[in-house]
Every structure is written in C-alpha cells, then in structure tokens.
Design a protein around this motif. Structure first.
Motif, PDB file in Angstrom:
ATOM      1  N   TRP A   8       0.818  -1.215   0.000  1.00  0.00           N
ATOM      2  CA  TRP A   8       0.000   0.000   0.000  1.00  0.00           C
ATOM      3  C   TRP A   8       0.848   1.260   0.000  1.00  0.00           C
ATOM      4  O   TRP A   8       0.481   2.262  -0.620  1.00  0.00           O
ATOM      5  CB  TRP A   8      -0.953   0.001   1.186  1.00  0.00           C
ATOM      6  CG  TRP A   8      -2.157  -0.843   0.930  1.00  0.00           C
ATOM      7  CD1 TRP A   8      -2.347  -2.141   1.288  1.00  0.00           C
ATOM      8  CD2 TRP A   8      -3.326  -0.455   0.215  1.00  0.00           C
ATOM      9  NE1 TRP A   8      -3.570  -2.583   0.846  1.00  0.00           N
ATOM     10  CE2 TRP A   8      -4.202  -1.570   0.194  1.00  0.00           C
ATOM     11  CE3 TRP A   8      -3.740   0.728  -0.405  1.00  0.00           C
ATOM     12  CZ2 TRP A   8      -5.448  -1.533  -0.421  1.00  0.00           C
ATOM     13  CZ3 TRP A   8      -4.990   0.765  -1.015  1.00  0.00           C
ATOM     14  CH2 TRP A   8      -5.821  -0.352  -1.019  1.00  0.00           C
TER      15      TRP A   8
ATOM     16  N   PHE B 123       0.326   4.112  -2.781  1.00  0.00           N
ATOM     17  CA  PHE B 123      -0.001   5.506  -2.479  1.00  0.00           C
ATOM     18  C   PHE B 123       1.061   6.464  -3.018  1.00  0.00           C
ATOM     19  O   PHE B 123       0.735   7.563  -3.472  1.00  0.00           O
ATOM     20  CB  PHE B 123      -0.193   5.713  -0.977  1.00  0.00           C
ATOM     21  CG  PHE B 123      -1.463   5.112  -0.439  1.00  0.00           C
ATOM     22  CD1 PHE B 123      -2.642   5.140  -1.161  1.00  0.00           C
ATOM     23  CD2 PHE B 123      -1.475   4.519   0.808  1.00  0.00           C
ATOM     24  CE1 PHE B 123      -3.818   4.592  -0.659  1.00  0.00           C
ATOM     25  CE2 PHE B 123      -2.651   3.969   1.326  1.00  0.00           C
ATOM     26  CZ  PHE B 123      -3.811   4.002   0.588  1.00  0.00           C
TER      27      PHE B 123
ATOM     28  N   MET C  53     -10.665   7.474  -1.308  1.00  0.00           N
ATOM     29  CA  MET C  53     -10.670   6.061  -0.946  1.00  0.00           C
ATOM     30  C   MET C  53     -11.988   5.712  -0.275  1.00  0.00           C
ATOM     31  O   MET C  53     -12.463   6.455   0.573  1.00  0.00           O
ATOM     32  CB  MET C  53      -9.544   5.752   0.035  1.00  0.00           C
ATOM     33  CG  MET C  53      -8.202   5.960  -0.555  1.00  0.00           C
ATOM     34  SD  MET C  53      -6.968   4.755  -0.095  1.00  0.00           S
ATOM     35  CE  MET C  53      -7.805   3.293   0.383  1.00  0.00           C
TER      36      MET C  53
ATOM     37  N   GLU D  22     -13.227   2.360   1.602  1.00  0.00           N
ATOM     38  CA  GLU D  22     -12.920   1.014   2.089  1.00  0.00           C
ATOM     39  C   GLU D  22     -13.814   0.725   3.285  1.00  0.00           C
ATOM     40  O   GLU D  22     -14.343   1.637   3.907  1.00  0.00           O
ATOM     41  CB  GLU D  22     -11.446   0.916   2.511  1.00  0.00           C
ATOM     42  CG  GLU D  22     -10.463   1.125   1.377  1.00  0.00           C
ATOM     43  CD  GLU D  22     -10.450   0.010   0.344  1.00  0.00           C
ATOM     44  OE1 GLU D  22     -10.824  -1.145   0.660  1.00  0.00           O
ATOM     45  OE2 GLU D  22     -10.074   0.289  -0.800  1.00  0.00           O
TER      46      GLU D  22
ATOM     47  N   ILE E 146      -6.921  -2.102   5.658  1.00  0.00           N
ATOM     48  CA  ILE E 146      -6.455  -0.851   5.062  1.00  0.00           C
ATOM     49  C   ILE E 146      -7.391   0.309   5.401  1.00  0.00           C
ATOM     50  O   ILE E 146      -6.977   1.462   5.454  1.00  0.00           O
ATOM     51  CB  ILE E 146      -6.247  -0.993   3.538  1.00  0.00           C
ATOM     52  CG1 ILE E 146      -5.476   0.201   2.980  1.00  0.00           C
ATOM     53  CG2 ILE E 146      -7.557  -1.220   2.813  1.00  0.00           C
ATOM     54  CD1 ILE E 146      -4.090   0.384   3.548  1.00  0.00           C
ATOM     55  N   TRP E 147      -8.644   0.017   5.684  1.00  0.00           N
ATOM     56  CA  TRP E 147      -9.601   1.072   6.032  1.00  0.00           C
ATOM     57  C   TRP E 147      -9.143   1.843   7.263  1.00  0.00           C
ATOM     58  O   TRP E 147      -9.448   3.024   7.393  1.00  0.00           O
ATOM     59  CB  TRP E 147     -10.998   0.495   6.229  1.00  0.00           C
ATOM     60  CG  TRP E 147     -11.128  -0.422   7.410  1.00  0.00           C
ATOM     61  CD1 TRP E 147     -10.871  -1.767   7.428  1.00  0.00           C
ATOM     62  CD2 TRP E 147     -11.512  -0.075   8.720  1.00  0.00           C
ATOM     63  NE1 TRP E 147     -11.080  -2.267   8.686  1.00  0.00           N
ATOM     64  CE2 TRP E 147     -11.477  -1.251   9.509  1.00  0.00           C
ATOM     65  CE3 TRP E 147     -11.898   1.120   9.332  1.00  0.00           C
ATOM     66  CZ2 TRP E 147     -11.800  -1.270  10.854  1.00  0.00           C
ATOM     67  CZ3 TRP E 147     -12.228   1.100  10.678  1.00  0.00           C
ATOM     68  CH2 TRP E 147     -12.176  -0.085  11.422  1.00  0.00           C
TER      69      TRP E 147
ATOM     70  N   GLU F 272      -5.800   1.942   8.168  1.00  0.00           N
ATOM     71  CA  GLU F 272      -4.392   2.269   7.959  1.00  0.00           C
ATOM     72  C   GLU F 272      -4.194   3.404   6.955  1.00  0.00           C
ATOM     73  O   GLU F 272      -3.130   4.018   6.907  1.00  0.00           O
ATOM     74  CB  GLU F 272      -3.641   1.036   7.424  1.00  0.00           C
ATOM     75  CG  GLU F 272      -3.729  -0.185   8.294  1.00  0.00           C
ATOM     76  CD  GLU F 272      -3.306  -1.454   7.556  1.00  0.00           C
ATOM     77  OE1 GLU F 272      -2.810  -1.367   6.416  1.00  0.00           O
ATOM     78  OE2 GLU F 272      -3.471  -2.545   8.127  1.00  0.00           O
ATOM     79  N   SER F 273      -5.189   3.660   6.138  1.00  0.00           N
ATOM     80  CA  SER F 273      -5.037   4.553   4.986  1.00  0.00           C
ATOM     81  C   SER F 273      -4.618   5.968   5.349  1.00  0.00           C
ATOM     82  O   SER F 273      -3.754   6.547   4.680  1.00  0.00           O
ATOM     83  CB  SER F 273      -6.329   4.611   4.177  1.00  0.00           C
ATOM     84  OG  SER F 273      -6.597   3.369   3.614  1.00  0.00           O
ATOM     85  N   LYS F 274      -5.211   6.534   6.363  1.00  0.00           N
ATOM     86  CA  LYS F 274      -4.937   7.934   6.691  1.00  0.00           C
ATOM     87  C   LYS F 274      -3.444   8.157   6.935  1.00  0.00           C
ATOM     88  O   LYS F 274      -2.833   9.059   6.340  1.00  0.00           O
ATOM     89  CB  LYS F 274      -5.753   8.374   7.902  1.00  0.00           C
ATOM     90  CG  LYS F 274      -5.604   9.845   8.218  1.00  0.00           C
ATOM     91  CD  LYS F 274      -6.540  10.257   9.349  1.00  0.00           C
ATOM     92  CE  LYS F 274      -6.456  11.748   9.594  1.00  0.00           C
ATOM     93  NZ  LYS F 274      -7.401  12.187  10.615  1.00  0.00           N
TER      94      LYS F 274
ATOM     95  N   ARG G 288      -0.916   6.145   6.126  1.00  0.00           N
ATOM     96  CA  ARG G 288      -0.142   5.760   4.943  1.00  0.00           C
ATOM     97  C   ARG G 288      -0.188   6.866   3.880  1.00  0.00           C
ATOM     98  O   ARG G 288       0.808   7.137   3.213  1.00  0.00           O
ATOM     99  CB  ARG G 288      -0.649   4.445   4.369  1.00  0.00           C
ATOM    100  CG  ARG G 288      -0.305   3.247   5.229  1.00  0.00           C
ATOM    101  CD  ARG G 288      -0.880   1.977   4.599  1.00  0.00           C
ATOM    102  NE  ARG G 288      -0.642   0.799   5.382  1.00  0.00           N
ATOM    103  CZ  ARG G 288       0.353  -0.069   5.173  1.00  0.00           C
ATOM    104  NH1 ARG G 288       1.226   0.142   4.206  1.00  0.00           N
ATOM    105  NH2 ARG G 288       0.476  -1.126   5.928  1.00  0.00           N
ATOM    106  N   LEU G 289      -1.339   7.502   3.706  1.00  0.00           N
ATOM    107  CA  LEU G 289      -1.456   8.605   2.745  1.00  0.00           C
ATOM    108  C   LEU G 289      -0.563   9.775   3.155  1.00  0.00           C
ATOM    109  O   LEU G 289       0.102  10.380   2.315  1.00  0.00           O
ATOM    110  CB  LEU G 289      -2.909   9.055   2.621  1.00  0.00           C
ATOM    111  CG  LEU G 289      -3.815   8.108   1.835  1.00  0.00           C
ATOM    112  CD1 LEU G 289      -5.274   8.429   2.095  1.00  0.00           C
ATOM    113  CD2 LEU G 289      -3.497   8.177   0.351  1.00  0.00           C
TER     114      LEU G 289
ATOM    115  N   GLU H 293     -10.712  12.007   7.043  1.00  0.00           N
ATOM    116  CA  GLU H 293     -11.317  10.692   7.188  1.00  0.00           C
ATOM    117  C   GLU H 293     -12.753  10.867   7.682  1.00  0.00           C
ATOM    118  O   GLU H 293     -12.989  11.581   8.653  1.00  0.00           O
ATOM    119  CB  GLU H 293     -10.510   9.873   8.197  1.00  0.00           C
ATOM    120  CG  GLU H 293     -11.019   8.488   8.444  1.00  0.00           C
ATOM    121  CD  GLU H 293     -10.123   7.732   9.403  1.00  0.00           C
ATOM    122  OE1 GLU H 293      -9.338   6.914   8.942  1.00  0.00           O
ATOM    123  OE2 GLU H 293     -10.210   7.999  10.623  1.00  0.00           O
TER     124      GLU H 293
END
Length: 135
Positions: free
Chosen positions: A26, A30, A45, A47, A85-86, A88-90, A92-93, A103
């Motif tokens: 991921w 990204f 995103m 998710e 990932i839902w 983790e995304s913030k 990671r972005l 978010e």
C-alpha cells in the motif's frame, strides 16, 4: 502496484474503492498515486471493515461475524495483503506526501430493521453492513 505507472502529474483525481486484500504494498501504491496526480489533485478512498460490529452488543466475541472477520484479517496477513487498510489509509497517505487528509466514517445497518430514519436511507434492504472510511 506496477513498475510502469502513469506519467507524472497526469490526472487530477484517483478513486480507490474496496481494494482491501488486493494490493501487496500500500505504501508503494499511495506513492505512485501521489506521483501521478496533478498539483492540487486528490485521492478518494472508500474502504470498509471486514469485521462487522454492533452498537447494541449483539455481535459479541463468539458471534459468527466476529470469527469470520478475524479469519479474513488473519488470512490476508498470511498471504501478505491487508484487509485492514480502512484503518491504515490515513497515516499511509500522509507518509506518501498527501496533505489535508480527511477521514469520514459511516455506519451501515445490518438489516432492514433500522430504528433511526436517517440510517434507513443509507443501505438498500438486503445489503450487508460495513464501516466505510472515505479518505
């Protein structure tokens, strides 16, 4: 993720929906998205969790949905693909260079027996419930 990505800064918006369990790296994904966006562009995103929960406690630790969600998350970890990932995304972005990351969480009802009228509009009857994160 691909070795050959789109040319730098060629699009204004990237949309990513329900890719959990599909992308092995991921962070690299990204970074590629970031590199391919025009200045001022953004990524959207959508998710959801594969671990259903309940506000009223009816989905407890021994419930089938709890076991199912745990099994899916563990299977993903075994073969190297995230089903979380839902959540983790913030971060990671942000690591990839995105700024002003927002978010938004939504609750989706599990069945048609929704006591709050506003929530009854969220999901057509028969659709599964998920916590959706739009980043």
């Amino acid at each position: 993720t691909r070795k050959e990505s789109s040319a730098a800064s060629d699009v204004y918006k990237r949309q990513v929906r329900e890719m959990f369990g599909c992308i092995p790296d991921w962070d690299e994904f990204f970074q590629q998205c970031y590199q391919c966006l025009k200045p001022g562009g953004y990524i959207e995103m959508v998710e959801h969790s594969v671990e259903p929960t309940s506000d009223d406690g009816s989905v407890g630790p021994s419930h089938f949905y709890t076991l199912w969600g745990k099994t899916v998350v563990e299977a993903g970890a075994t073969f190297g693909k995230s089903f979380t990932i839902w959540k983790e995304s913030k971060e990671r972005l942000k690591r990839a260079g995105f700024v002003d990351v927002v978010e938004v969480e939504y609750k989706w009802p599990m069945n048609g027996l929704v006591s709050l009228p506003a929530l009854s509009l969220c999901t057509p009857p028969g659709w599964p419930p998920f916590l959706t994160v739009v980043i």
